[in-house]
Design a protein around this motif. Sequence first.
Motif, mmCIF file in Angstrom:
data_model
loop_
_atom_site.group_PDB
_atom_site.id
_atom_site.type_symbol
_atom_site.label_atom_id
_atom_site.label_comp_id
_atom_site.label_asym_id
_atom_site.label_seq_id
_atom_site.Cartn_x
_atom_site.Cartn_y
_atom_site.Cartn_z
ATOM 1 N N PRO A 123 0.810 -1.222 0.000
ATOM 2 C CA PRO A 123 0.000 0.000 0.000
ATOM 3 C C PRO A 123 0.841 1.267 0.000
ATOM 4 C CG PRO A 123 -0.716 -1.536 1.719
ATOM 5 C CD PRO A 123 0.607 -2.018 1.219
ATOM 6 N N SER A 124 0.191 2.351 -0.297
ATOM 7 C CA SER A 124 0.775 3.687 -0.228
ATOM 8 C C SER A 124 1.309 3.986 1.176
ATOM 9 C CB SER A 124 -0.309 4.706 -0.595
ATOM 10 O OG SER A 124 -0.008 5.987 -0.119
ATOM 11 N N LEU A 125 2.345 4.789 1.257
ATOM 12 C CA LEU A 125 2.833 5.234 2.560
ATOM 13 C C LEU A 125 1.738 5.983 3.318
ATOM 14 C CD1 LEU A 125 6.433 6.457 1.623
ATOM 15 C CD2 LEU A 125 5.814 4.388 2.891
ATOM 16 N N LYS A 126 0.918 6.718 2.583
ATOM 17 C CA LYS A 126 -0.202 7.415 3.221
ATOM 18 C C LYS A 126 -1.198 6.414 3.795
ATOM 19 C CE LYS A 126 0.035 11.628 0.426
ATOM 20 N NZ LYS A 126 -0.703 12.550 -0.467
ATOM 21 N N ALA A 127 -1.391 5.300 3.110
ATOM 22 C CA ALA A 127 -2.287 4.265 3.630
ATOM 23 C C ALA A 127 -1.720 3.646 4.904
ATOM 24 C CB ALA A 127 -2.510 3.184 2.571
ATOM 25 N N HIS A 128 -0.424 3.411 4.931
ATOM 26 C CA HIS A 128 0.209 2.879 6.147
ATOM 27 C C HIS A 128 -0.032 3.820 7.328
ATOM 28 C CE1 HIS A 128 2.510 -0.704 5.002
ATOM 29 N NE2 HIS A 128 2.695 -0.137 3.823
#
Length: 371
Positions: A55-60
């Motif tokens: 996943p995206s770093l933003k999702a993490h």
Amino acid sequence: MNTISISRRKFAHLLAAGAAVAVVRPSISFARQPEHATGTAGIVRLSANENPYGPSLKAHQAMQNSFDVCCRYPDEHNDELIEALAKLNGVNHDQILLGDGSSEILDLCAGTFTGPKEGKLVAADPTFEAIINNASINGAEVVKVPLTSSFSHDLPKMAAAAKDGLIYICNPNNPTASITPKNDLRDFIAKTPRQTMILVDEAYFHYADSPDYENVIPLVKDHPNLIVSRTFSKIYGMAGLRCGYCVAQKETIGRIRPHQMWDSVNCMALAAAIASLNDPEQVANGKRLNREAKTFVTGELDKMGYEQIPSQANFFMFDAKRPVVPLIKALKEHNVQVGRLFPALPNYMRVTIGKKSEMEAFLSAFRQVMA
């Protein structure tokens, strides 16, 4: 004991905070994310069409910031994602139904539109088998129509086989990674009687770059029998989180919804999905990295003389020139997992596009197995 009361506004604020944190963190290239474990140390997993970059770093960050709402049922927060998806796809809020991955959407459609009373399921052969299994368990007759010589759906034969029930079209198709031309599909949707439902599975649509491909969500407004399913499992790298959705007319969603259990999408998946949609780099970088690795591995197979089906997805299928079952087993002994047998194409092997290092490992093992 402390209690937590989280409103929709607060939930959105938490996710926004996560996105903000991700923005101010040091810049990290999608291509330079750490090598994630594939489930078993030392195994190169190219068997399930997963996104190896995750996943995206933003999702993490959004998932971490969702910890405070994990004690609450997620139903209050579904609207946040539904509103974002409705805006993204140019449809109304009541035309979106979330699911526990698109697999739940397929199961719901089989349960709603196929069965002894509802009608048969018509699907390609080969295609993604989940909905075939769902319909069979539901007591429905299943009609499998072979793909054409160019590996597209044989729409005229599918139309001839259908009566009420449901027609399933996976586009791009799994396992062949091939597409059904946009003009053919558009004409097919326009001519199909309204009592026959059509489910177009667009799990891999982000990867398709052929001028002969188009997504069909814009056609939903004119066709009450059209349903389009999508997933966050592929380009968004959320296969283990389980989040998907479908787009259809309001009345069609109303027919499907009673078959669904409550709260099937968890709050962490909701948080990750919303943050993923707000990360403009996730899709662009995912497409680029997939294209680069695919060009490399298919080019090497070309040099070795193996013909491939032109791929419009994050996997490809090629003619191994011999039965693939022994090859699949032999590759596994070299710690490389590839796709399973698809009986309609017994000499064809499906391989997920991984990182370049994983494709190098596959090629090395394949050369040894074929020597």
